[in-house]
Design a protein around this motif. Sequence first.
Motif, PDB file in Angstrom:
ATOM      1  N   LEU A  56       0.853  -1.555   0.013  1.00  0.00           N
ATOM      2  CA  LEU A  56       0.121   0.089  -0.241  1.00  0.00           C
ATOM      3  C   LEU A  56       0.629   1.416   0.086  1.00  0.00           C
ATOM      4  O   LEU A  56       0.414   2.462  -0.412  1.00  0.00           O
ATOM      5  CB  LEU A  56      -1.444  -0.108   1.422  1.00  0.00           C
ATOM      6  CG  LEU A  56      -2.001  -0.749   0.965  1.00  0.00           C
ATOM      7  CD1 LEU A  56      -3.059  -1.054   2.307  1.00  0.00           C
ATOM      8  CD2 LEU A  56      -3.132  -0.968  -0.345  1.00  0.00           C
ATOM      9  N   LYS A  59       2.611   1.849  -3.264  1.00  0.00           N
ATOM     10  CA  LYS A  59       1.358   2.350  -4.339  1.00  0.00           C
ATOM     11  C   LYS A  59       1.124   3.706  -4.286  1.00  0.00           C
ATOM     12  O   LYS A  59       1.526   4.216  -5.763  1.00  0.00           O
ATOM     13  CB  LYS A  59       0.109   1.486  -3.649  1.00  0.00           C
ATOM     14  CG  LYS A  59      -1.473   2.133  -4.506  1.00  0.00           C
ATOM     15  CD  LYS A  59      -2.611   1.599  -4.224  1.00  0.00           C
ATOM     16  CE  LYS A  59      -4.219   2.691  -5.017  1.00  0.00           C
ATOM     17  NZ  LYS A  59      -4.827   1.458  -4.669  1.00  0.00           N
ATOM     18  N   LEU A  66       0.796   1.632 -10.321  1.00  0.00           N
ATOM     19  CA  LEU A  66      -0.706   1.508  -9.551  1.00  0.00           C
ATOM     20  C   LEU A  66      -1.358  -0.157 -10.194  1.00  0.00           C
ATOM     21  O   LEU A  66      -1.707  -0.197  -9.499  1.00  0.00           O
ATOM     22  CB  LEU A  66      -1.301   2.690  -9.626  1.00  0.00           C
ATOM     23  CG  LEU A  66      -2.967   2.750  -9.609  1.00  0.00           C
ATOM     24  CD1 LEU A  66      -2.355   1.950  -7.884  1.00  0.00           C
ATOM     25  CD2 LEU A  66      -3.676   3.956  -9.467  1.00  0.00           C
ATOM     26  N   ARG A  67      -1.048   0.064 -11.446  1.00  0.00           N
ATOM     27  CA  ARG A  67      -2.179  -1.499 -12.112  1.00  0.00           C
ATOM     28  C   ARG A  67      -1.112  -2.549 -11.642  1.00  0.00           C
ATOM     29  O   ARG A  67      -2.210  -3.294 -10.929  1.00  0.00           O
ATOM     30  CB  ARG A  67      -1.769  -1.216 -13.622  1.00  0.00           C
ATOM     31  CG  ARG A  67      -2.940  -2.339 -14.352  1.00  0.00           C
ATOM     32  CD  ARG A  67      -3.081  -2.452 -15.635  1.00  0.00           C
ATOM     33  NE  ARG A  67      -1.678  -2.666 -16.052  1.00  0.00           N
ATOM     34  CZ  ARG A  67      -1.428  -4.073 -16.589  1.00  0.00           C
ATOM     35  NH1 ARG A  67      -1.974  -4.881 -16.204  1.00  0.00           N
ATOM     36  NH2 ARG A  67       0.604  -3.986 -17.132  1.00  0.00           N
ATOM     37  N   ILE A  69       0.311  -3.335  -9.018  1.00  0.00           N
ATOM     38  CA  ILE A  69       0.747  -3.269  -7.799  1.00  0.00           C
ATOM     39  C   ILE A  69      -0.877  -3.504  -7.125  1.00  0.00           C
ATOM     40  O   ILE A  69      -1.007  -5.071  -6.099  1.00  0.00           O
ATOM     41  CB  ILE A  69       1.406  -1.842  -7.003  1.00  0.00           C
ATOM     42  CG1 ILE A  69       2.444  -1.450  -7.380  1.00  0.00           C
ATOM     43  CG2 ILE A  69       0.938  -1.666  -5.493  1.00  0.00           C
ATOM     44  CD1 ILE A  69       3.019  -0.431  -7.203  1.00  0.00           C
ATOM     45  N   HIS A  70      -1.724  -3.240  -7.716  1.00  0.00           N
ATOM     46  CA  HIS A  70      -3.158  -3.292  -7.292  1.00  0.00           C
ATOM     47  C   HIS A  70      -3.854  -5.004  -7.585  1.00  0.00           C
ATOM     48  O   HIS A  70      -3.949  -5.696  -7.170  1.00  0.00           O
ATOM     49  CB  HIS A  70      -4.499  -2.444  -8.406  1.00  0.00           C
ATOM     50  CG  HIS A  70      -5.442  -2.720  -8.220  1.00  0.00           C
ATOM     51  ND1 HIS A  70      -6.675  -2.050  -6.962  1.00  0.00           N
ATOM     52  CD2 HIS A  70      -6.769  -3.273  -8.424  1.00  0.00           C
ATOM     53  CE1 HIS A  70      -7.161  -2.145  -6.625  1.00  0.00           C
ATOM     54  NE2 HIS A  70      -7.753  -2.216  -7.526  1.00  0.00           N
ATOM     55  N   ALA A  71      -2.847  -5.325  -8.684  1.00  0.00           N
ATOM     56  CA  ALA A  71      -2.835  -6.778  -8.885  1.00  0.00           C
ATOM     57  C   ALA A  71      -2.602  -7.699  -7.710  1.00  0.00           C
ATOM     58  O   ALA A  71      -3.509  -8.347  -7.350  1.00  0.00           O
ATOM     59  CB  ALA A  71      -2.686  -7.397 -10.991  1.00  0.00           C
ATOM     60  N   ASP A  72      -1.355  -6.891  -7.764  1.00  0.00           N
ATOM     61  CA  ASP A  72      -0.611  -7.238  -5.686  1.00  0.00           C
ATOM     62  C   ASP A  72      -1.544  -7.475  -4.617  1.00  0.00           C
ATOM     63  O   ASP A  72      -1.883  -8.367  -3.790  1.00  0.00           O
ATOM     64  CB  ASP A  72       0.779  -6.888  -5.685  1.00  0.00           C
ATOM     65  CG  ASP A  72       1.964  -7.654  -6.997  1.00  0.00           C
ATOM     66  OD1 ASP A  72       1.966  -8.891  -7.845  1.00  0.00           O
ATOM     67  OD2 ASP A  72       2.926  -6.769  -7.200  1.00  0.00           O
ATOM     68  N   ILE A  73      -2.153  -6.646  -4.938  1.00  0.00           N
ATOM     69  CA  ILE A  73      -3.139  -6.417  -3.251  1.00  0.00           C
ATOM     70  C   ILE A  73      -4.145  -7.484  -3.678  1.00  0.00           C
ATOM     71  O   ILE A  73      -4.484  -7.957  -2.408  1.00  0.00           O
ATOM     72  CB  ILE A  73      -3.342  -4.975  -3.263  1.00  0.00           C
ATOM     73  CG1 ILE A  73      -1.854  -4.065  -3.258  1.00  0.00           C
ATOM     74  CG2 ILE A  73      -4.560  -4.735  -2.580  1.00  0.00           C
ATOM     75  CD1 ILE A  73      -2.715  -2.146  -3.022  1.00  0.00           C
ATOM     76  N   ASN A  74      -4.268  -7.578  -5.057  1.00  0.00           N
ATOM     77  CA  ASN A  74      -5.665  -8.474  -4.628  1.00  0.00           C
ATOM     78  C   ASN A  74      -5.374  -9.610  -4.349  1.00  0.00           C
ATOM     79  O   ASN A  74      -6.077 -10.445  -3.379  1.00  0.00           O
ATOM     80  CB  ASN A  74      -6.525  -8.192  -6.271  1.00  0.00           C
ATOM     81  CG  ASN A  74      -6.777  -6.817  -6.235  1.00  0.00           C
ATOM     82  OD1 ASN A  74      -7.677  -6.069  -5.051  1.00  0.00           O
ATOM     83  ND2 ASN A  74      -7.570  -6.624  -7.661  1.00  0.00           N
ATOM     84  N   GLU A  77      -4.971 -10.334  -0.515  1.00  0.00           N
ATOM     85  CA  GLU A  77      -5.575 -10.287  -0.521  1.00  0.00           C
ATOM     86  C   GLU A  77      -6.496 -11.676   0.119  1.00  0.00           C
ATOM     87  O   GLU A  77      -7.094 -11.825   1.489  1.00  0.00           O
ATOM     88  CB  GLU A  77      -7.280  -8.736  -0.426  1.00  0.00           C
ATOM     89  CG  GLU A  77      -6.675  -7.202   0.099  1.00  0.00           C
ATOM     90  CD  GLU A  77      -7.440  -6.204  -0.573  1.00  0.00           C
ATOM     91  OE1 GLU A  77      -8.477  -5.259  -0.181  1.00  0.00           O
ATOM     92  OE2 GLU A  77      -8.223  -7.036  -1.595  1.00  0.00           O
TER      93      GLU A  77
END
Length: 176
Positions: A56, A59, A66-67, A69-74, A77
């Motif tokens: 986070l 990010k 961002l794209r 990192i956002h995939a990694d965050i999903n 989670e």
Amino acid sequence: MADEQEIMCKLESIKEIRNKTLQMEKIKTRLKAEFEALESEERHLKEYKQEMDLLLQEKMAHVEELRLIHADINVMENTIKQSENDLNKLLESTRRLHDEYKPLKEHVDALRMTLGLQRLPDLCEEEEKLSLEPACHVINKFTGMHLYALCAKPRVGPGTPKSQNGSRMNEKRENT
């Protein structure tokens, strides 16, 4: 004759104590294994959450990534949710084993007392790791779930600085 019956009765009691003690030892071994698995899963969950915090922060610092990192965050989670589910299952299994152990131990202790033997030590007297401590109320900030977990001795206090190494989630993607 009455002495023989009394001796036979005591021998039967000793035999029952032996059998129940063996059963109790087997459960205690399983209980130890469950606690070890529980601690391992707690460590993994803590690592996942630390990694999530690093992601986070990354990010916010790297808008152009961002794209990815956002995939990694999903993914992280989902991993945390699965880890929390696994932790809850292990905790419930551990509590069931503990609940199964307690009455068995009380029965064995009662039998031992009838023979003038000392009670067996409690789990918490034998090993600190096997005592069920009061539950800690844990709230997952991503899913809003409330978890009840065993309290562990704090390994890291609040305000402890995070790793200087940063996140390594994108290394695999960058290297390929």
